[in-house]
Design an enzyme around this catalytic site. Sequence first.
Site, PDB file in Angstrom:
ATOM      1  CE  LYS A  95      65.494  35.557  63.001  1.00 38.73           C
ATOM      2  NZ  LYS A  95      65.122  34.182  61.979  1.00 38.73           N
ATOM      3  N   GLY A 156      58.972  27.118  60.736  1.00 38.59           N
ATOM      4  CA  GLY A 156      58.686  25.862  59.738  1.00 38.59           C
ATOM      5  C   GLY A 156      57.364  25.222  60.024  1.00 38.59           C
ATOM      6  CB  ALA A 183      59.670  32.166  62.558  1.00 42.53           C
ATOM      7  N   GLY A 184      57.088  31.256  60.960  1.00 43.11           N
ATOM      8  CA  GLY A 184      55.784  30.419  61.039  1.00 43.11           C
ATOM      9  C   GLY A 184      54.710  30.860  60.083  1.00 43.11           C
ATOM     10  CG  ASN A 205      63.988  29.971  54.994  1.00 40.97           C
ATOM     11  OD1 ASN A 205      65.317  30.042  55.090  1.00 40.97           O
ATOM     12  ND2 ASN A 205      63.893  29.243  53.681  1.00 40.97           N
ATOM     13  CB  THR A 206      59.404  26.876  56.042  1.00 43.48           C
ATOM     14  OG1 THR A 206      60.368  26.822  56.866  1.00 43.48           O
ATOM     15  CG2 THR A 206      59.231  25.391  55.513  1.00 43.48           C
TER      16      THR A 206
HETATM   17  C1  LIG Z   1      65.612  31.633  58.217  1.00 41.74           C
HETATM   18  C2  LIG Z   1      65.328  32.054  59.530  1.00 41.74           C
HETATM   19  O1  LIG Z   1      65.912  32.924  60.076  1.00 41.74           O
HETATM   20  C3  LIG Z   1      64.340  31.342  60.245  1.00 41.74           C
HETATM   21  O2  LIG Z   1      64.796  30.890  61.451  1.00 41.74           O
HETATM   22  C4  LIG Z   1      63.094  32.162  60.177  1.00 41.74           C
HETATM   23  O3  LIG Z   1      62.849  32.443  61.302  1.00 41.74           O
HETATM   24  C5  LIG Z   1      61.941  31.673  59.111  1.00 41.74           C
HETATM   25  O4  LIG Z   1      61.180  30.748  59.916  1.00 41.74           O
HETATM   26  P1  LIG Z   1      60.097  30.040  58.703  1.00 41.74           P
HETATM   27  O5  LIG Z   1      60.807  29.171  58.003  1.00 41.74           O
HETATM   28  O6  LIG Z   1      58.999  29.451  59.648  1.00 41.74           O
HETATM   29  O7  LIG Z   1      59.340  30.920  57.646  1.00 41.74           O
END
Ligand SMILES: CC(=O)[C@@H](O)[C@H](O)COP(=O)(O)O
Length: 255
Positions: A95, A156, A183-184, A205-206
């Site tokens: 990635k 995040g 992400a986001g 992730n977040t």
């Molecule tokens: C874990 C990872 O690869 C992060 O850089 C991803 O882009 C997740 O983003 P969020 O934490 O906003 O879900």
Amino acid sequence: MPVFYGTEVPSRLMLGTALYPSPAVMADAFRRSGAGIATVSLRREAGNGGGQDFWALVAGLGVHLLPNTAGCHTAREAVTTAHMAREVFGTDWIKLEVIGNADTLQPDPFGLLDAARILTDDGFHVFPYMTEDLVLADRLLAAGCEVLMPWAAPIGTGLGLMNPYALRSLRAHFPDVPMVIDAGLGLPSQAAAAMEMGFDAVLLNTAVAHADDPAAMAEAFALALRAGRLAHDAGPMAPRDMAAPSTPLIGKAFL
Ligand SMILES: CC(=O)[C@@H](O)[C@H](O)COP(=O)(O)O
């Protein structure tokens, strides 16, 4: 289920491995959600107590590993990190993150394209973390990427699909390219919306790691993905401006 570089994965949910209250909570989130891919950061986890126990736990999850180049700000740094990750994790999936702005953590499209070209030439299967730019998508595909990872919003933030127009446009222009919203995302409903638009998977992730109950939230995302994909495949109605009665008028009693 989505196919990435010839490999079919068992779930549309991809999870990060950072920010959880504990490794055990992270493992629960994977198990309960059935997530099929874990993204791992060589740099971040190496610096955050990601010792042998952590790697053993991740390996024991039985999911595909997608190493990432999180924290890299130049193409050169990302290429070096990708090579190290290939050695450590024994996979040519990467990635690719090349961050262009320290505040928004948005991808640097120029560095990303340079690094993607180098890494595909070096035999990597690149998953580029990108803005939702159509021209950039075109160039990345020409560089040999077979998967795209447009962002929903800055990492995040949990803001969800910030630019639905551009995402719909990307999806429509490249209907056969596997695309992961990365992400986001903050809520399962946003992941469902991404599925309804026809995206293949989401990476987050977040939203899971920072939930009060990460395993429950991971499961909620997995359920939302199923619902959204089912809706997509069921052929949603076309929205319209004018009202149209849903109850037939024929036979209505005259009052
Ligand atoms: C874990 C990872 O690869 C992060 O850089 C991803 O882009 C997740 O983003 P969020 O934490 O906003 O879900």
